[in-house]
Design an enzyme around this catalytic site. Structure first.
Site, mmCIF file in Angstrom:
data_model
loop_
_atom_site.group_PDB
_atom_site.id
_atom_site.type_symbol
_atom_site.label_atom_id
_atom_site.label_comp_id
_atom_site.label_asym_id
_atom_site.label_seq_id
_atom_site.Cartn_x
_atom_site.Cartn_y
_atom_site.Cartn_z
ATOM 1 N N ASP A 67 0.847 -1.188 0.000
ATOM 2 C CA ASP A 67 0.000 0.000 0.000
ATOM 3 C C ASP A 67 0.885 1.241 0.000
ATOM 4 O OD1 ASP A 67 -2.531 1.299 0.110
ATOM 5 O OD2 ASP A 67 -2.219 1.713 2.229
ATOM 6 N N HIS A 81 -3.143 14.193 0.958
ATOM 7 C CA HIS A 81 -3.344 13.319 2.120
ATOM 8 C C HIS A 81 -2.124 13.356 3.034
ATOM 9 C CE1 HIS A 81 -4.349 9.891 4.596
ATOM 10 N NE2 HIS A 81 -3.260 9.248 4.179
ATOM 11 N N ARG A 118 2.090 16.417 13.172
ATOM 12 C CA ARG A 118 3.339 17.170 13.374
ATOM 13 C C ARG A 118 3.086 18.660 13.082
ATOM 14 N NH1 ARG A 118 4.553 13.087 9.995
ATOM 15 N NH2 ARG A 118 4.890 14.532 8.245
ATOM 16 N N GLU A 158 -10.213 4.054 4.077
ATOM 17 C CA GLU A 158 -9.293 4.766 3.191
ATOM 18 C C GLU A 158 -9.710 4.482 1.757
ATOM 19 O OE1 GLU A 158 -5.236 3.819 4.024
ATOM 20 O OE2 GLU A 158 -5.172 5.117 5.793
ATOM 21 N N GLU A 182 -9.120 4.186 -1.929
ATOM 22 C CA GLU A 182 -7.916 3.976 -2.721
ATOM 23 C C GLU A 182 -8.250 3.299 -4.049
ATOM 24 O OE1 GLU A 182 -4.633 2.266 -0.661
ATOM 25 O OE2 GLU A 182 -5.272 2.993 1.319
ATOM 26 N N ASP A 232 -8.677 0.351 2.349
ATOM 27 C CA ASP A 232 -7.680 -0.142 3.291
ATOM 28 C C ASP A 232 -8.081 0.322 4.690
ATOM 29 O OD1 ASP A 232 -5.312 -1.591 3.818
ATOM 30 O OD2 ASP A 232 -4.197 0.272 4.036
ATOM 31 N N ARG A 239 -6.905 3.967 13.655
ATOM 32 C CA ARG A 239 -6.007 5.111 13.793
ATOM 33 C C ARG A 239 -5.337 5.192 15.160
ATOM 34 N NH1 ARG A 239 -4.868 6.217 8.645
ATOM 35 N NH2 ARG A 239 -6.701 6.883 7.444
ATOM 36 N N GLN A 296 -2.712 2.586 15.160
ATOM 37 C CA GLN A 296 -1.675 3.011 14.223
ATOM 38 C C GLN A 296 -0.769 4.078 14.839
ATOM 39 O OE1 GLN A 296 -3.255 4.624 10.571
ATOM 40 N NE2 GLN A 296 -1.251 5.025 9.680
ATOM 41 N N LYS A 337 -3.456 -1.982 10.264
ATOM 42 C CA LYS A 337 -3.867 -2.101 8.873
ATOM 43 C C LYS A 337 -4.114 -3.543 8.444
ATOM 44 C CE LYS A 337 -2.876 2.249 7.410
ATOM 45 N NZ LYS A 337 -3.662 3.112 6.528
ATOM 46 N N THR A 393 -8.535 -5.476 4.334
ATOM 47 C CA THR A 393 -8.501 -4.613 3.157
ATOM 48 C C THR A 393 -9.546 -5.150 2.188
ATOM 49 O OG1 THR A 393 -6.139 -4.164 3.413
ATOM 50 C CG2 THR A 393 -7.105 -3.751 1.245
ATOM 51 N N THR A 432 -4.399 6.498 0.392
ATOM 52 C CA THR A 432 -5.605 7.317 0.450
ATOM 53 C C THR A 432 -5.599 8.390 -0.637
ATOM 54 O OG1 THR A 432 -5.757 6.984 2.833
ATOM 55 C CG2 THR A 432 -6.986 8.836 1.913
ATOM 56 N N GLU A 479 -8.756 12.670 8.023
ATOM 57 C CA GLU A 479 -8.669 14.009 7.439
ATOM 58 C C GLU A 479 -9.999 14.751 7.515
ATOM 59 O OE1 GLU A 479 -6.277 14.293 3.583
ATOM 60 O OE2 GLU A 479 -6.799 12.177 3.707
#
Length: 405
Positions: A119, A126, A135, A192, A194, A226, A230, A233, A246, A250, A337, A351
């Site tokens: 992936d 994204h 961050r 996600e 994709e 996917d 979170r 993760q 993850k 999927t 994503t 997001e």
């Protein structure tokens, strides 16, 4: 002007002869076999082969597309040409029509056996949003992001067909303010949106696949969800990437859209600055003008544009093999994503809700920060096809079920 077929087809639905996506289906009491979608029907290729109407080298009376995918581009082109002939020439109608089955009467299965699954992380929008979320006081993109297509290796054994229930996973998570991690069901389950591609023709070990050889190896494209946990993760991805967050599930769509069907959808991708290293350069544009739509319980939550993806599929394939890793039939590569610059174009709830701080309000008034038990997520997509037609990917769907204790 679209190509005329004698099969009843709603051109807006996107399953005309310009598409002809492949899948695997079954009927009660019968073994799975290969078919293609045309209108609201499935054309039984095993039946056509038995009647002597197509040459399949015994590929189509099978529960997966792998045997046909490994046959290579010449076979793919020949079969596509023959199917268009059978479906557009009225003279073939009496012998072909008995092999058309209403899609409502079949069960659509996972279309191919997955050899490996990787992936990518190829949307600049994204990746930048995720960087700003986690961050906020640093650069939103890591220094290597515009130098190479970032990816993680997933689990082939948990790539499921559309419609498979998604059991809420458990794992370690540490919420803000807690000194120690706890164990339990994820509190931040996410989708996600994709797009993936699947390899047909293998490549030898020790030799990479250049971007120019993409069509020689890749059979087609699918939709991918996917699923992501979170909170798990965020805790486990330090310093390495996703693992349990993850690997639990999927989902992929049942129809594989051939590369040939998407040639009219190719567009110029975003400008890559700095210029990529030579092995990642493409001599032709490989952005794809795909329009995705994500629904939660039937309500539209997002409309991500695939044309905005920074890294393209040929670049992803070249990077995945440049170290000499061999390509195998059934290798699945997902885009990561898909997100655009606007809020409604973000391809995941991380997001869309900005990590839970800004709840998403759906058209029926319901709100979501992350997925709840009972939620059904559906991803669908369309693209421009030949002669002004539309190409549909169908949809990939999954419903969240409670954790199994």
């Amino acid at each position: 002007m679209t190509t005329v077929t004698w099969v009843e087809v709603n051109e807006e639905a996107g399953f005309g002869v310009e598409n002809l996506p492949y899948g695997v289906f079954s009927r009660p009491g019968e073994l799975p076999r290969v078919g293609v979608a045309i209108g609201e029907r499935v054309l039984d290729l095993a039946g056509l082969s038995a009647a002597g109407l197509v040459d399949d080298r015994r590929c189509f009376a099978s529960g997966s597309l792998n045997a046909f995918m490994v046959a290579g581009p010449a076979s793919w082109r020949a079969n596509r040409t023959r199917l268009v002939e059978l479906l557009t020439d009225e003279a073939h109608r009496p012998e072909v029509e008995p092999h058309l089955i209403p899609v409502a009467d079949v069960k659509l299965l996972r279309p191919f056996e997955v050899a490996d699954y990787a992936d990518f992380y190829s949307s600049e929008h994204h990746a930048s949003n995720v960087g700003r979320i986690f961050r906020p006081n640093s650069d939103s993109l890591m220094a290597n992001w515009k130098r190479l297509p970032i990816a993680y290796h997933g689990r082939a054994g948990t790539v499921y067909p559309s419609g498979t229930p998604i059991i809420r996973p458990s794992g370690q998570r540490r919420t803000p303010g807690e000194a120690e991690p706890s164990f339990g069901p994820t509190l931040q389950l996410d989708f996600e949106a994709e797009v993936g591609f699947v390899a047909g023709v293998p490549s030898p070990a020790g030799r990479g696949v250049p971007t120019s050889a993409f069509r020689d190896h890749v059979f087609g494209f699918v939709l991918v969800n996917d699923w992501s946990a979170r909170d798990i993760q965020n805790w486990e991805s330090r310093p390495l990437g996703p693992f349990l967050s993850k690997s639990f599930a999927t989902s992929i769509s049942p129809w594989v859209v051939p590369v040939a069907a998407l040639e009219p959808a190719r567009v110029t991708p975003p400008v890559q600055d700095p210029a990529p290293l030579p092995y990642l350069r493409c001599d032709e544009p490989w952005g794809l003008d795909l329009h995705l739509e994500v629904l939660i319980n039937g309500q539209v939550a997002a409309r991500p544009p695939f044309a905005s993806m920074y890294w393209t599929a040929p670049q992803q394939l070249a990077h995945a093999t440049v170290n000499g890793a061999p390509l195998r039939t059934g290798d699945l590569f997902a885009s990561g994503t898909v997100s655009g610059p606007e809020r409604h174009q973000r391809g995941c709830l991380l997001e869309l809700s900005w990590n839970g701080r800004e709840p998403v309000v759906l058209d029926d008034g319901t709100k979501r920060t992350f997925l709840e038990d009972g939620d059904t997520v559906t991803i669908r997509a369309k693209a421009p096809g030949a002669s002004g037609s539309r190409i549909s990917f169908g949809e990939v769907t999954g419903t969240v079920h409670p954790t199994v204790l």
